[in-house]
Motif scaffolding. Sequence first.
Motif, mmCIF file in Angstrom:
data_model
loop_
_atom_site.group_PDB
_atom_site.id
_atom_site.type_symbol
_atom_site.label_atom_id
_atom_site.label_comp_id
_atom_site.label_asym_id
_atom_site.label_seq_id
_atom_site.Cartn_x
_atom_site.Cartn_y
_atom_site.Cartn_z
ATOM 1 N N GLN A 41 53.062 69.723 1.858
ATOM 2 C CA GLN A 41 51.739 69.666 1.239
ATOM 3 C C GLN A 41 51.680 70.679 0.094
ATOM 4 O OE1 GLN A 41 48.461 70.940 3.741
ATOM 5 N NE2 GLN A 41 47.038 69.621 2.684
ATOM 6 N N GLY A 42 51.114 70.260 -1.037
ATOM 7 C CA GLY A 42 50.958 71.154 -2.177
ATOM 8 C C GLY A 42 52.109 71.088 -3.172
ATOM 9 N N LEU A 56 58.862 59.998 12.384
ATOM 10 C CA LEU A 56 58.279 60.965 11.472
ATOM 11 C C LEU A 56 56.763 60.914 11.622
ATOM 12 C CD1 LEU A 56 61.175 60.693 10.313
ATOM 13 C CD2 LEU A 56 60.196 60.814 8.042
ATOM 14 N N ARG A 57 56.094 61.880 11.033
ATOM 15 C CA ARG A 57 54.627 61.874 11.034
ATOM 16 C C ARG A 57 54.136 62.466 9.730
ATOM 17 N NH1 ARG A 57 52.402 67.386 13.895
ATOM 18 N NH2 ARG A 57 54.076 68.698 13.079
ATOM 19 N N SER A 58 52.914 62.106 9.344
ATOM 20 C CA SER A 58 52.234 62.772 8.241
ATOM 21 C C SER A 58 51.035 63.501 8.848
ATOM 22 C CB SER A 58 51.791 61.778 7.172
ATOM 23 O OG SER A 58 50.894 60.830 7.693
ATOM 24 N N TYR A 59 50.755 64.682 8.300
ATOM 25 C CA TYR A 59 49.656 65.475 8.857
ATOM 26 C C TYR A 59 49.155 66.492 7.845
ATOM 27 C CZ TYR A 59 53.153 69.166 9.594
ATOM 28 O OH TYR A 59 54.133 70.122 9.406
ATOM 29 N N TRP A 77 59.255 51.695 10.187
ATOM 30 C CA TRP A 77 58.031 52.019 9.456
ATOM 31 C C TRP A 77 58.404 52.742 8.164
ATOM 32 C CZ3 TRP A 77 52.599 52.495 11.157
ATOM 33 C CH2 TRP A 77 52.325 51.722 12.289
ATOM 34 N N TRP A 78 57.538 52.591 7.175
ATOM 35 C CA TRP A 78 57.637 53.306 5.908
ATOM 36 C C TRP A 78 56.611 54.429 5.944
ATOM 37 C CZ3 TRP A 78 61.175 51.528 2.282
ATOM 38 C CH2 TRP A 78 61.674 50.243 2.477
ATOM 39 N N ILE A 79 56.946 55.562 5.337
ATOM 40 C CA ILE A 79 55.992 56.672 5.275
ATOM 41 C C ILE A 79 56.196 57.418 3.961
ATOM 42 C CG2 ILE A 79 57.519 58.249 6.555
ATOM 43 C CD1 ILE A 79 54.917 59.427 7.848
ATOM 44 N N ALA A 80 55.087 57.742 3.307
ATOM 45 C CA ALA A 80 55.161 58.455 2.028
ATOM 46 C C ALA A 80 53.782 58.973 1.658
ATOM 47 C CB ALA A 80 55.651 57.515 0.927
ATOM 48 N N ASP A 81 53.767 60.009 0.829
ATOM 49 C CA ASP A 81 52.535 60.406 0.154
ATOM 50 C C ASP A 81 52.593 59.661 -1.179
ATOM 51 O OD1 ASP A 81 50.625 61.693 -1.523
ATOM 52 O OD2 ASP A 81 50.670 63.440 -0.201
ATOM 53 N N LEU A 86 53.969 58.509 -6.846
ATOM 54 C CA LEU A 86 53.668 57.650 -7.991
ATOM 55 C C LEU A 86 53.037 58.381 -9.165
ATOM 56 C CD1 LEU A 86 52.346 54.494 -6.104
ATOM 57 C CD2 LEU A 86 54.624 54.865 -7.095
ATOM 58 N N HIS A 87 52.273 59.437 -8.884
ATOM 59 C CA HIS A 87 51.547 60.121 -9.955
ATOM 60 C C HIS A 87 52.044 61.532 -10.218
ATOM 61 C CE1 HIS A 87 48.841 56.749 -10.150
ATOM 62 N NE2 HIS A 87 48.671 56.818 -8.841
ATOM 63 N N ASN A 88 53.131 61.906 -9.541
ATOM 64 C CA ASN A 88 53.746 63.220 -9.757
ATOM 65 C C ASN A 88 52.739 64.359 -9.548
ATOM 66 O OD1 ASN A 88 56.244 64.412 -10.267
ATOM 67 N ND2 ASN A 88 55.678 64.873 -12.379
ATOM 68 N N GLU A 89 51.909 64.189 -8.518
ATOM 69 C CA GLU A 89 50.891 65.186 -8.186
ATOM 70 C C GLU A 89 51.265 65.891 -6.889
ATOM 71 O OE1 GLU A 89 47.144 63.157 -7.989
ATOM 72 O OE2 GLU A 89 47.167 62.635 -10.113
ATOM 73 N N PRO A 90 50.674 67.057 -6.626
ATOM 74 C CA PRO A 90 50.970 67.740 -5.359
ATOM 75 C C PRO A 90 50.641 66.862 -4.156
ATOM 76 C CG PRO A 90 49.822 69.215 -6.858
ATOM 77 C CD PRO A 90 49.787 67.843 -7.482
ATOM 78 N N ALA A 91 51.485 66.901 -3.162
ATOM 79 C CA ALA A 91 51.291 66.107 -1.944
ATOM 80 C C ALA A 91 50.029 66.562 -1.219
ATOM 81 C CB ALA A 91 52.502 66.232 -1.035
#
Length: 193
Positions: A41-42, A56-59, A77-81, A86-91
């Motif tokens: 994150q960040g 995996l998990r997102s949290y 399963w697929w997982i991504a921020d 796509l926008h090259n921004e902080p997660a």
Amino acid sequence: MYEQLETYFQQKLSLTEVQFAEITALLTPKSVRKGELVVRQGEVGRYGAFVAKGCLRSYVIDKKEKEHILQFAPENWWIADQNSILHNEPAMFYIDALEDSEVFLFGSAFFQKLQAIGPEFQSLFYTLLQNSVRSMQKRLISTLSATAEERYLEFIHTYPTLALRLPQRMIAAYLGVTPESLSRIRKELSIHK
């Protein structure tokens, strides 16, 4: 590991050997150890993952240091921020491994290049995107309006293999309840069976 990926795609569409080779050229196989971060994150997230084995998990972690699990990603399963990739921004969230896992990492251009392999992949991409949006909408509505018991039953429906694989505290963090409340819910449901 590659067999798992090929089986996944074969179940979705008719796939030639050449197309599968083109797909695997776009992915990076990786072993991820339990607890290892894939996205922080960040920081700008460079990769998402397709899970061939493991989970995996997102949290997110709130200001009181409490974890809130957004998604689990077991096998296939697929997982991504997506916003970060796509926008090259902080997660907006973390992604880590809950078990030793085998994954295929993909970058921002993966789905565009996948569509170029054949027109049927554009349809697959659209379906995956629709499923992702649908899943997040259902999760949001459930979090806001369903009872804890209803959220647990939906968890079992969505992730049928995970109830026995994950620690109770992880499932509770996903449901937004305490581990003690989850224990009560499980006990009440077992009595009503």
